[in-house]
Design a protein around this motif. Structure first.
Motif, PDB file in Angstrom:
ATOM      1  N   SER A 198       0.837  -1.195   0.000  1.00 20.23           N
ATOM      2  CA  SER A 198       0.000   0.000   0.000  1.00 20.23           C
ATOM      3  C   SER A 198       0.867   1.238   0.000  1.00 20.23           C
ATOM      4  N   GLY A 199       0.473   2.197  -0.833  1.00 22.97           N
ATOM      5  CA  GLY A 199       1.173   3.477  -0.859  1.00 22.97           C
ATOM      6  C   GLY A 199       2.364   3.540  -1.772  1.00 22.97           C
ATOM      7  N   ASN A 200       2.799   2.421  -2.396  1.00 18.60           N
ATOM      8  CA  ASN A 200       3.990   2.527  -3.244  1.00 18.60           C
ATOM      9  C   ASN A 200       3.632   3.133  -4.590  1.00 18.60           C
ATOM     10  N   LEU A 201       4.644   3.513  -5.324  1.00 16.38           N
ATOM     11  CA  LEU A 201       4.449   4.228  -6.582  1.00 16.38           C
ATOM     12  C   LEU A 201       3.705   3.389  -7.611  1.00 16.38           C
ATOM     13  N   GLU A 202       4.079   2.141  -7.725  1.00 18.25           N
ATOM     14  CA  GLU A 202       3.457   1.291  -8.731  1.00 18.25           C
ATOM     15  C   GLU A 202       1.958   1.160  -8.490  1.00 18.25           C
ATOM     16  N   PHE A 259      -3.244   4.191 -24.416  1.00 15.91           N
ATOM     17  CA  PHE A 259      -2.282   3.654 -25.377  1.00 15.91           C
ATOM     18  C   PHE A 259      -1.231   2.770 -24.704  1.00 15.91           C
ATOM     19  N   ILE A 260      -1.246   2.699 -23.379  1.00 11.92           N
ATOM     20  CA  ILE A 260      -0.222   1.977 -22.615  1.00 11.92           C
ATOM     21  C   ILE A 260      -0.899   0.980 -21.691  1.00 11.92           C
ATOM     22  N   ASN A 261      -0.464  -0.275 -21.722  1.00 14.95           N
ATOM     23  CA  ASN A 261      -0.938  -1.202 -20.686  1.00 14.95           C
ATOM     24  C   ASN A 261       0.203  -1.709 -19.807  1.00 14.95           C
ATOM     25  N   GLU A 262       1.456  -1.397 -20.187  1.00 14.68           N
ATOM     26  CA  GLU A 262       2.606  -1.719 -19.345  1.00 14.68           C
ATOM     27  C   GLU A 262       3.581  -0.545 -19.405  1.00 14.68           C
ATOM     28  N   LEU A 263       4.064  -0.143 -18.250  1.00 20.84           N
ATOM     29  CA  LEU A 263       4.940   1.028 -18.164  1.00 20.84           C
ATOM     30  C   LEU A 263       6.213   0.690 -17.403  1.00 20.84           C
ATOM     31  N   VAL A 264       7.355   1.046 -17.989  1.00 19.32           N
ATOM     32  CA  VAL A 264       8.655   0.959 -17.321  1.00 19.32           C
ATOM     33  C   VAL A 264       9.152   2.389 -17.191  1.00 19.32           C
ATOM     34  N   ILE A 265       9.397   2.854 -15.965  1.00 12.65           N
ATOM     35  CA  ILE A 265       9.675   4.266 -15.725  1.00 12.65           C
ATOM     36  C   ILE A 265      10.701   4.424 -14.609  1.00 12.65           C
ATOM     37  N   ASP A 266      11.532   5.456 -14.690  1.00 15.68           N
ATOM     38  CA  ASP A 266      12.508   5.710 -13.633  1.00 15.68           C
ATOM     39  C   ASP A 266      11.800   6.232 -12.386  1.00 15.68           C
ATOM     40  N   GLU A 267      12.395   5.983 -11.235  1.00 17.99           N
ATOM     41  CA  GLU A 267      11.750   6.310  -9.965  1.00 17.99           C
ATOM     42  C   GLU A 267      11.461   7.805  -9.778  1.00 17.99           C
ATOM     43  N   PRO A 268      12.417   8.725 -10.069  1.00 21.70           N
ATOM     44  CA  PRO A 268      12.089  10.145  -9.903  1.00 21.70           C
ATOM     45  C   PRO A 268      10.908  10.595 -10.758  1.00 21.70           C
ATOM     46  N   SER A 269      10.826  10.106 -11.992  1.00 22.96           N
ATOM     47  CA  SER A 269       9.694  10.465 -12.858  1.00 22.96           C
ATOM     48  C   SER A 269       8.400   9.872 -12.322  1.00 22.96           C
ATOM     49  N   ALA A 270       8.470   8.659 -11.805  1.00 26.55           N
ATOM     50  CA  ALA A 270       7.278   8.025 -11.239  1.00 26.55           C
ATOM     51  C   ALA A 270       6.770   8.807 -10.038  1.00 26.55           C
ATOM     52  N   ARG A 271       7.693   9.291  -9.212  1.00 29.21           N
ATOM     53  CA  ARG A 271       7.289  10.091  -8.043  1.00 29.21           C
ATOM     54  C   ARG A 271       6.597  11.377  -8.486  1.00 29.21           C
ATOM     55  N   LEU A 272       7.134  12.025  -9.516  1.00 32.48           N
ATOM     56  CA  LEU A 272       6.521  13.249 -10.025  1.00 32.48           C
ATOM     57  C   LEU A 272       5.134  12.954 -10.583  1.00 32.48           C
ATOM     58  N   LEU A 273       5.000  11.847 -11.297  1.00 30.69           N
ATOM     59  CA  LEU A 273       3.706  11.459 -11.862  1.00 30.69           C
ATOM     60  C   LEU A 273       2.676  11.277 -10.751  1.00 30.69           C
ATOM     61  N   VAL A 274       3.059  10.614  -9.670  1.00 30.97           N
ATOM     62  CA  VAL A 274       2.152  10.375  -8.546  1.00 30.97           C
ATOM     63  C   VAL A 274       1.811  11.684  -7.843  1.00 30.97           C
ATOM     64  N   GLU A 275       2.803  12.556  -7.673  1.00 29.93           N
ATOM     65  CA  GLU A 275       2.547  13.855  -7.041  1.00 29.93           C
ATOM     66  C   GLU A 275       1.523  14.658  -7.827  1.00 29.93           C
ATOM     67  N   GLN A 276       1.642  14.637  -9.138  1.00 29.06           N
ATOM     68  CA  GLN A 276       0.706  15.386  -9.974  1.00 29.06           C
ATOM     69  C   GLN A 276      -0.674  14.735  -9.986  1.00 29.06           C
ATOM     70  N   GLN A 277      -0.738  13.422  -9.794  1.00 26.97           N
ATOM     71  CA  GLN A 277      -2.017  12.735  -9.713  1.00 26.97           C
ATOM     72  C   GLN A 277      -2.840  13.229  -8.531  1.00 26.97           C
ATOM     73  N   LYS A 278      -2.176  13.578  -7.433  1.00 24.97           N
ATOM     74  CA  LYS A 278      -2.870  13.954  -6.205  1.00 24.97           C
ATOM     75  C   LYS A 278      -3.701  15.227  -6.370  1.00 24.97           C
ATOM     76  N   THR A 279      -3.278  16.095  -7.293  1.00 23.90           N
ATOM     77  CA  THR A 279      -3.990  17.351  -7.495  1.00 23.90           C
ATOM     78  C   THR A 279      -4.834  17.342  -8.762  1.00 23.90           C
ATOM     79  N   ALA A 280      -4.772  16.228  -9.517  1.00 26.26           N
ATOM     80  CA  ALA A 280      -5.503  16.147 -10.780  1.00 26.26           C
ATOM     81  C   ALA A 280      -6.848  15.461 -10.571  1.00 26.26           C
ATOM     82  N   ALA A 281      -7.728  15.681 -11.537  1.00 32.42           N
ATOM     83  CA  ALA A 281      -9.013  14.984 -11.516  1.00 32.42           C
ATOM     84  C   ALA A 281      -8.786  13.518 -11.830  1.00 32.42           C
TER      85      ALA A 281
END
Length: 335
Positions: free
Chosen positions: A65-69, A302-324
């Motif tokens: 629970s709570g991890n980036l993935e 367009f994506i069903n599997e994602l391979v991403i670096d950790e800093p970018s994944a953290r930014l993606l999650v941070e932006q999710q928190k304020t997005a619809a």
């Protein structure tokens, strides 16, 4: 051991295993990166093996629970997320190398007899090709998804070279696509698409069970933006259309829409519906500059599997928190 402690140990063991097996880092280097001793790293590797976290490749059998993935998967409804450990202070080159090595190892695990692999050329795919692990498999085809010729030269060896390198790695048949990345006229593409040879190649693209690609974006210096493929009028056109990224030289907007982007009528890339149908539509991302395009591609389905670096994944999650809440391709909220 308390349940929380077991979860923390499992999470750390998976991280260490990925660094050791996918990135080929030494136990000393891993110990320095995560701030522990070599003995602890060795114990964590043993823990990972003893508890079934490591087989031929690294598995995380339980999303903690709570991890980036888990956060990305819940928001976008993507089937598989693999976050590659990368120190926040790592250079762009180092991050790309780690992500490419991880992606190459993962793709290797998927290739079986009769596999068709579809490749979209670009800097990220070139880095993955550099990290391929030789594995000869019977009856495999590797097909180029979009032409790589420029306005001056119809044949550009960049895309063909990537197809050849992947094919050689698997002992596979190589299928290049010797057409321009963008045609001068949409009518030219329409006429060419009626040719039997092109129909055959596009049918092979449609059969691909593995589609491997990244997100193109002007901000990251992607090859389509730096390699002389777009003239001033093209750049103005995609800006006017609100484009945030491309996959295989097919452009899309923030909301994932792409059908009425003007330049797409001249692109040699496949309809993005292809990426919604593939068994393994694998997007490989390294670098925070690709996040806007990645978000749009995820929303577009367009994506069903994602391979991403950790800093970018953290930014993606941070932006999710304020997005619809994101919408999937059926127009339903994914959370």
């Amino acid at each position: 051991m308390a349940n929380g402690d077991r979860q923390d140990t499992a999470y750390t063991a998976v991280r260490v295993a990925r660094l050791y097996y996918f990135q080929n880092m030494t136990t000393a280097a891993i110990a320095e990166e995560i701030g522990t001793s070599r003995a602890t790293v060795s114990r964590l590797l043993s823990y990972a093996m003893d508890h079934g976290l490591v087989e031929i490749r690294v598995h995380d059998p339980q999303e903690l629970s709570g991890n980036l993935e888990a956060a990305i998967k819940a928001h976008y409804g993507v089937r598989s997320i693999q976050v590659v450990p990368v120190p926040a202070a790592a250079s762009e080159k180092e991050a790309m190398e780690r992500v490419a090595a991880h992606a190459a190892a993962y793709v290797n695990s998927l290739v079986v007899p009769k596999t068709v692999i579809g490749l979209a050329w670009g800097n990220t795919l070139a880095a993955i090709a550099d990290n391929l692990l030789p594995k000869h498999v019977h009856d495999v085809d590797v097909v180029q998804l979009n032409g790589s010729g420029t306005g001056e030269h119809i044949v550009n060896t960049f895309g063909e070279s990537l197809v050849a390198r992947f094919a050689q790695n698997y002992g596979a048949r190589a299928h290049s696509f010797p057409v321009p990345a963008f045609f001068d006229y949409a009518d030219t593409r329409t006429a060419l698409w009626r040719e039997k040879s092109i129909k055959s190649l596009r049918a092979l693209q449609d059969r691909a069970s593995i589609l491997l690609f990244s997100i193109g974006a002007a901000e990251t210096g992607s090859h389509v933006h730096t390699g002389g493929y777009l003239d001033k009028q093209d750049v103005q056109g995609i800006r006017k259309d609100g484009v945030v990224g491309d996959i295989a030289t097919v452009f899309f907007r923030k909301d994932g829409s792409w059908h009425d982007v003007a330049l797409n009528a001249r692109s040699s890339g496949p309809d993005l519906d292809l990426f919604q149908r593939a068994a393994h539509s694998i997007c490989v991302v390294s670098g925070k500059g690709k996040i806007p395009g990645l978000q749009a591609a995820l929303v577009g389905g367009f994506i069903n599997e994602l391979v991403i670096d950790e800093p970018s994944a953290r930014l993606l999650v941070e932006q999710q928190k304020t997005a619809a809440p994101a919408l999937n391709k059926a127009g339903k909220q994914t959370r």
